[in-house]
Every structure is written in C-alpha cells, then in structure tokens.
Design a protein around this motif. Sequence first.
Motif, PDB file in Angstrom:
ATOM      1  N   ALA A 136      18.982  80.871  34.363  1.00 16.65           N
ATOM      2  CA  ALA A 136      20.366  81.395  35.612  1.00 16.65           C
ATOM      3  C   ALA A 136      21.632  80.503  34.879  1.00 16.65           C
ATOM      4  CB  ALA A 136      20.146  80.959  36.332  1.00 16.65           C
ATOM      5  N   ALA A 137      21.148  78.851  35.357  1.00 17.69           N
ATOM      6  CA  ALA A 137      22.954  78.772  35.517  1.00 17.69           C
ATOM      7  C   ALA A 137      23.399  78.010  33.310  1.00 17.69           C
ATOM      8  CB  ALA A 137      22.560  77.089  35.829  1.00 17.69           C
ATOM      9  N   ALA A 138      22.643  78.416  32.278  1.00 14.25           N
ATOM     10  CA  ALA A 138      22.920  78.206  31.279  1.00 14.25           C
ATOM     11  C   ALA A 138      22.812  79.340  30.176  1.00 14.25           C
ATOM     12  CB  ALA A 138      22.509  77.218  30.693  1.00 14.25           C
ATOM     13  N   ASP A 139      23.496  79.106  29.283  1.00 13.02           N
ATOM     14  CA  ASP A 139      23.985  80.538  28.317  1.00 13.02           C
ATOM     15  C   ASP A 139      22.516  79.883  27.300  1.00 13.02           C
ATOM     16  OD1 ASP A 139      24.372  83.149  27.164  1.00 13.02           O
ATOM     17  OD2 ASP A 139      25.970  82.352  26.120  1.00 13.02           O
ATOM     18  N   GLY A 140      21.634  80.840  26.689  1.00  9.93           N
ATOM     19  CA  GLY A 140      20.860  80.190  26.377  1.00  9.93           C
ATOM     20  C   GLY A 140      19.163  79.999  27.323  1.00  9.93           C
ATOM     21  N   MET A 141      18.109  80.049  26.244  1.00  9.89           N
ATOM     22  CA  MET A 141      16.680  80.304  26.877  1.00  9.89           C
ATOM     23  C   MET A 141      15.772  79.088  26.940  1.00  9.89           C
ATOM     24  SD  MET A 141      15.978  83.473  26.287  1.00  9.89           S
ATOM     25  CE  MET A 141      14.110  84.136  26.072  1.00  9.89           C
ATOM     26  N   GLN A 142      15.406  78.764  28.334  1.00  7.95           N
ATOM     27  CA  GLN A 142      14.954  77.360  28.273  1.00  7.95           C
ATOM     28  C   GLN A 142      13.541  77.888  28.135  1.00  7.95           C
ATOM     29  OE1 GLN A 142      15.629  75.751  32.401  1.00  7.95           O
ATOM     30  NE2 GLN A 142      15.517  77.784  33.501  1.00  7.95           N
ATOM     31  N   ASN A 143      13.035  76.377  27.373  1.00 10.53           N
ATOM     32  CA  ASN A 143      11.125  76.699  27.765  1.00 10.53           C
ATOM     33  C   ASN A 143      10.250  76.282  28.498  1.00 10.53           C
ATOM     34  OD1 ASN A 143      10.982  77.188  24.716  1.00 10.53           O
ATOM     35  ND2 ASN A 143      11.544  74.859  25.160  1.00 10.53           N
ATOM     36  N   PHE A 144       9.160  77.093  29.371  1.00 16.26           N
ATOM     37  CA  PHE A 144       8.742  77.131  30.482  1.00 16.26           C
ATOM     38  C   PHE A 144       6.681  76.526  30.157  1.00 16.26           C
ATOM     39  CE2 PHE A 144       8.294  81.376  30.286  1.00 16.26           C
ATOM     40  CZ  PHE A 144       7.571  81.906  30.658  1.00 16.26           C
ATOM     41  N   ASN A 145       6.355  76.247  30.926  1.00 11.23           N
ATOM     42  CA  ASN A 145       4.940  76.143  30.880  1.00 11.23           C
ATOM     43  C   ASN A 145       3.851  75.820  32.031  1.00 11.23           C
ATOM     44  OD1 ASN A 145       4.066  73.551  31.291  1.00 11.23           O
ATOM     45  ND2 ASN A 145       5.482  72.654  30.085  1.00 11.23           N
ATOM     46  N   GLY A 146       2.604  76.049  31.634  1.00 14.01           N
ATOM     47  CA  GLY A 146       2.439  76.499  33.551  1.00 14.01           C
ATOM     48  C   GLY A 146       1.071  76.618  33.528  1.00 14.01           C
ATOM     49  N   PHE A 147      -0.085  77.682  34.231  1.00 13.10           N
ATOM     50  CA  PHE A 147      -1.009  78.078  34.242  1.00 13.10           C
ATOM     51  C   PHE A 147      -1.349  79.334  35.064  1.00 13.10           C
ATOM     52  CE2 PHE A 147      -1.023  74.889  37.604  1.00 13.10           C
ATOM     53  CZ  PHE A 147      -2.000  75.338  38.894  1.00 13.10           C
ATOM     54  N   ARG A 148      -2.582  80.007  35.070  1.00 13.52           N
ATOM     55  CA  ARG A 148      -2.350  80.875  35.637  1.00 13.52           C
ATOM     56  C   ARG A 148      -4.356  81.245  35.044  1.00 13.52           C
ATOM     57  NH1 ARG A 148      -0.262  86.503  36.190  1.00 13.52           N
ATOM     58  NH2 ARG A 148       0.837  86.638  34.057  1.00 13.52           N
ATOM     59  N   LEU A 149      -4.653  81.877  37.349  1.00 11.60           N
ATOM     60  CA  LEU A 149      -5.890  82.262  37.772  1.00 11.60           C
ATOM     61  C   LEU A 149      -5.398  83.199  38.055  1.00 11.60           C
ATOM     62  CD1 LEU A 149      -6.828  78.655  39.378  1.00 11.60           C
ATOM     63  CD2 LEU A 149      -7.033  79.217  36.491  1.00 11.60           C
ATOM     64  N   ARG A 150      -6.742  84.344  37.260  1.00 11.09           N
ATOM     65  CA  ARG A 150      -6.994  85.583  38.002  1.00 11.09           C
ATOM     66  C   ARG A 150      -8.627  85.981  37.984  1.00 11.09           C
ATOM     67  NH1 ARG A 150      -2.468  88.317  34.128  1.00 11.09           N
ATOM     68  NH2 ARG A 150      -4.115  87.014  32.747  1.00 11.09           N
ATOM     69  N   ALA A 151      -8.525  86.744  38.928  1.00  9.74           N
ATOM     70  CA  ALA A 151      -9.472  87.564  39.035  1.00  9.74           C
ATOM     71  C   ALA A 151      -9.537  88.863  39.638  1.00  9.74           C
ATOM     72  CB  ALA A 151     -10.796  86.682  40.453  1.00  9.74           C
ATOM     73  N   TYR A 152     -10.360  89.556  38.607  1.00  6.24           N
ATOM     74  CA  TYR A 152     -10.091  91.374  39.267  1.00  6.24           C
ATOM     75  C   TYR A 152     -10.950  91.978  38.540  1.00  6.24           C
ATOM     76  CZ  TYR A 152      -8.802  90.662  34.054  1.00  6.24           C
ATOM     77  OH  TYR A 152      -9.197  90.690  32.828  1.00  6.24           O
ATOM     78  N   PRO A 153     -11.622  93.108  39.342  1.00  3.36           N
ATOM     79  CA  PRO A 153     -12.710  94.005  39.163  1.00  3.36           C
ATOM     80  C   PRO A 153     -12.210  95.470  38.459  1.00  3.36           C
ATOM     81  CG  PRO A 153     -11.888  94.780  41.463  1.00  3.36           C
ATOM     82  CD  PRO A 153     -10.434  93.241  40.741  1.00  3.36           C
TER      83      PRO A 153
END
Length: 215
Positions: A136-153
């Motif tokens: 948002a504040a720079a002209d370029g891409m920034q890396n991110f990482n994290g996790f997702r927990l998901r449940a679905y029928p």
Amino acid sequence: MKYFNKTVFSLALAGMSVLSGNVSAQFLGGHRLKSDEDGPKGQFMVYGSLDYSKVTTPSTSSSTVSSAPLGVGYFINNNDLIGVNYAYSQNSVNHNVVYKQNEAGIWYSPSLMLGKYFVLIGQVDAHYVWGQQMAAAADGMQNFNGFRLRAYPLIGILLGGGWALKFKFAELSMLQTKTKEEGWTKSYVAGISGSTFGVGISKNFDFRKKSKNDN
C-alpha cells in the motif's frame, strides 16, 4: 504461544463443526459403511478444481485464476480419508499481478452415505500460506506468510468408475497472514454465500493387487 492457542482453538472449532454435520446427517438417514462392506478402504483419491474469472470495464480489467485445493488422499477405512493438498490464487488488474497466494497442508475428511449415489462429506484443512501482494505504501510487491484453518461440508454424487462430483455449500475458516511492514492481518469466513459455494471432481484409484477370487 498466543497464536498457538488461537490455532488450536480454531482447529477444534472447525473439527466440531464437521462432526456436528455428520451427526445431523445420521438423523436424515445417513450411515457410515461397515468395515466388512464393499467400499473404498485402501484406495487413493485425487480431487480438485480450477477456476478463472475476468471483469472488463471501459477503463480497467481484472482477472482471477485459482485452484480450489488440489489434493491426494488415502482411505484409512470405508468412510475417512487423510491427505495433503495445495491451492493457488492470483489476481491481476490491467494485466499486472497485484496478489498471488499459495497454500499447502494436510486434511481430514469423514463421510456418510445418503442412499446409494449421494454422500455427505466434511473436510478440515490446516494450511501454511505464503505469497506476495501489492504494498500500500510502496511501489512494488511485498511478501507475506501465515496459516489458514478451514472446515466445510460437501455433497457428493457418485458417478461410477471411481468418479464423483463434489458440491461445497458452506464454510467456516480463519486466515492469518503477516508482512514485515504491516504485521498480522486476520480474515474470517462463516456461513453460506456465493463465495463459499464451489464445485469439484474426484477420482478414486485402487493400486492394490487383486487376487483371482476377486474376479
């Protein structure tokens, strides 16, 4: 430790939602196959779907490419699978990539038969997430990482020959990602909507050697 506790709680909540769905299905006449019944125990399953969408206006165009989790699972009995899967999504605006995300992890899926050709399926995913997004504040891409927990029928329609159509109609999920500049970002999905609906296909494979008595 704070994020670990939240992860454990969220995964437990997701698991309970899947189990409660299976219990509800039993009241609708659903049943689990017995160990001595003819079923998919010992088989492998491959599943997934690919999606593409594009929106064009007089001034801009945007597109999204995504794969719902592409996975491989193993039937530990006639009703339950465990496996690994991978998903990818990419958003572009005016042909420039502004967001791309990968996620990979493990999953567990119990099921209940609803008659001869229909099956109610629950699935729980635990994924590691990584990718890049436009800063948002720079002209370029920034890396991110994290996790997702998901449940679905899902509702499955058995087509024969090991093929099945899978219809996802709801979701309970939590996604947490972080960047060096912005820290943690959290997003949640719960309920039934257009964004939680999806269609996929699966195929079972049996690599076990058959004896002459099976013919």
